[in-house]
Design an enzyme around this catalytic site. Sequence first.
Site, mmCIF file in Angstrom:
data_model
loop_
_atom_site.group_PDB
_atom_site.id
_atom_site.type_symbol
_atom_site.label_atom_id
_atom_site.label_comp_id
_atom_site.label_asym_id
_atom_site.label_seq_id
_atom_site.Cartn_x
_atom_site.Cartn_y
_atom_site.Cartn_z
ATOM 1 N N LYS A 1 25.751 -53.676 63.260
ATOM 2 C CA LYS A 1 24.892 -54.781 62.824
ATOM 3 C C LYS A 1 24.722 -55.720 64.023
ATOM 4 C CE LYS A 1 22.708 -57.064 59.465
ATOM 5 N NZ LYS A 1 21.560 -56.562 58.689
ATOM 6 N N ASP B 1 34.949 -48.304 56.038
ATOM 7 C CA ASP B 1 35.657 -48.333 54.760
ATOM 8 C C ASP B 1 34.641 -48.320 53.611
ATOM 9 O OD1 ASP B 1 37.591 -48.594 52.828
ATOM 10 O OD2 ASP B 1 38.128 -50.662 53.321
ATOM 11 N N TYR C 1 39.527 -55.836 60.074
ATOM 12 C CA TYR C 1 40.859 -55.660 59.476
ATOM 13 C C TYR C 1 41.971 -55.888 60.498
ATOM 14 C CZ TYR C 1 38.383 -53.492 55.495
ATOM 15 O OH TYR C 1 37.552 -53.232 54.424
ATOM 16 N N ASP D 1 23.376 -51.981 56.809
ATOM 17 C CA ASP D 1 22.813 -52.148 55.461
ATOM 18 C C ASP D 1 21.837 -51.018 55.149
ATOM 19 O OD1 ASP D 1 21.422 -53.355 57.530
ATOM 20 O OD2 ASP D 1 20.921 -55.182 56.432
ATOM 21 N N ASP E 1 33.242 -44.976 50.947
ATOM 22 C CA ASP E 1 33.271 -44.969 49.478
ATOM 23 C C ASP E 1 31.895 -44.597 48.924
ATOM 24 O OD1 ASP E 1 35.959 -45.905 49.513
ATOM 25 O OD2 ASP E 1 35.629 -47.088 47.696
#
Length: 360
Positions: free
Chosen positions: A189, A246, A136, A222, A250
């Site tokens: 990752k 982010d 971002y 993941d 959620d």
Amino acid sequence: MHLCVIPGDGIGREVVPAALDVLRATGLPLEITEAEAGWECFQRTGTALPDTTLAAARAAAAVLFGAVGSPSFPVPGYRSPIVALRKALDLYANIRPVRDHQPPLADHKRTSSSAIDGRSSVVDLVVVRENTEGMYAGRERLEDGGDTAIAERVITRRASARIVRAAFELARARSQAKSHQPKVTIVHKANVLRETCGLFRSTALQVASEYPDIAYEEMLVDNCALQLVQRPAHFDVIVTTNMFGDILSDVASYWGGGLGLAVSANLGEARALFEPVHGSAPDIAGQGIANPLAAIGCVALLLEWLAARPDASKPATLSTAASRIRAATAQIQASGPHTPDMGGNARTADITQAVIAALA
Ligand code: NAI
Ligand code: MG
């Protein structure tokens, strides 16, 4: 107490006034500067984050933010104001706690795992998300006459070290408060993003070695998403880069009762902004049915943060007000009334009035 309040767009304008009503009902002396930001502000004024808003945020003891609605198509001159605000105020740590709240599904999975490291088998975790760089960072461009789009993912040793340090400090503080064995899960990752996640990983492991008393593990992002669904009680503190945090927060918010209840703090060295995890919810905006409990929970977090400041005036009064709000919201969460996202048919105003009544 001087606060800057930025309702933003959509349900931000419904849940922030609700949270302010609750704050006022505590009787704390308040000075509030309301400021604008967001898509509606951009359409009206040509800027999504006016200089006056930035100045008001800088001048206040803390900021309460609602949500902004950013379009998913490119608009010349538009950038998400919350991302810009986090960067401008150097609010590098996004702290997103999730506590168990009788989720509607998969109950058996959640409770079948036995206690881990002294932690209970219920969900009580925090996602610590790097807030100033990563995916971002806002470094995107078109090449090939518009046929290729490129985003640069920026990871620095400095930002990685300070977010991981914040996570380990938080894990320590939580373990002292809850008397369990602390654990930090470092999520990346690095097997694919070898340079960017590689730097985040190696920096994180270096910081971890400074905390020999705190257990840590690594997890690929993941797999972490799956584990958050399958074994949420496994986690204590999760630390990760901006976009991964982010998304994972959620997912995690499900266990706390969904986005209508999920709170977050954006912390810097001396500044803080508190906002619900949810966005502007255009699907329900204007109907008066948004759940205000996340925004109200943010007010409690804000008061706790102010109370813990070295220069806090009347910290005990602030802490007491925060505890009263927490107790009142817990009561409403447990016994209603509830908005439709929690399975009820109450309206935003009903929840606000019920919380205020429970404060008394
Ligand atoms: P969203 O969080 O606004 O909504 C997702 C779903 O959750 C919707 O079905 C919504 O109705 C529901 N929901 C969210 N908050 C709720 C509440 N308090 N009470 C009841 N239901 C609630 O995310 P979405 O739909 O992906 O994005 C909508 C807009 O919000 C976009 O323009 C996006 O850019 C923006 N957004 C802004 C954020 C911020 O200001 N920090 C964060 C996330 C999205
Ligand atoms: Mg989000």
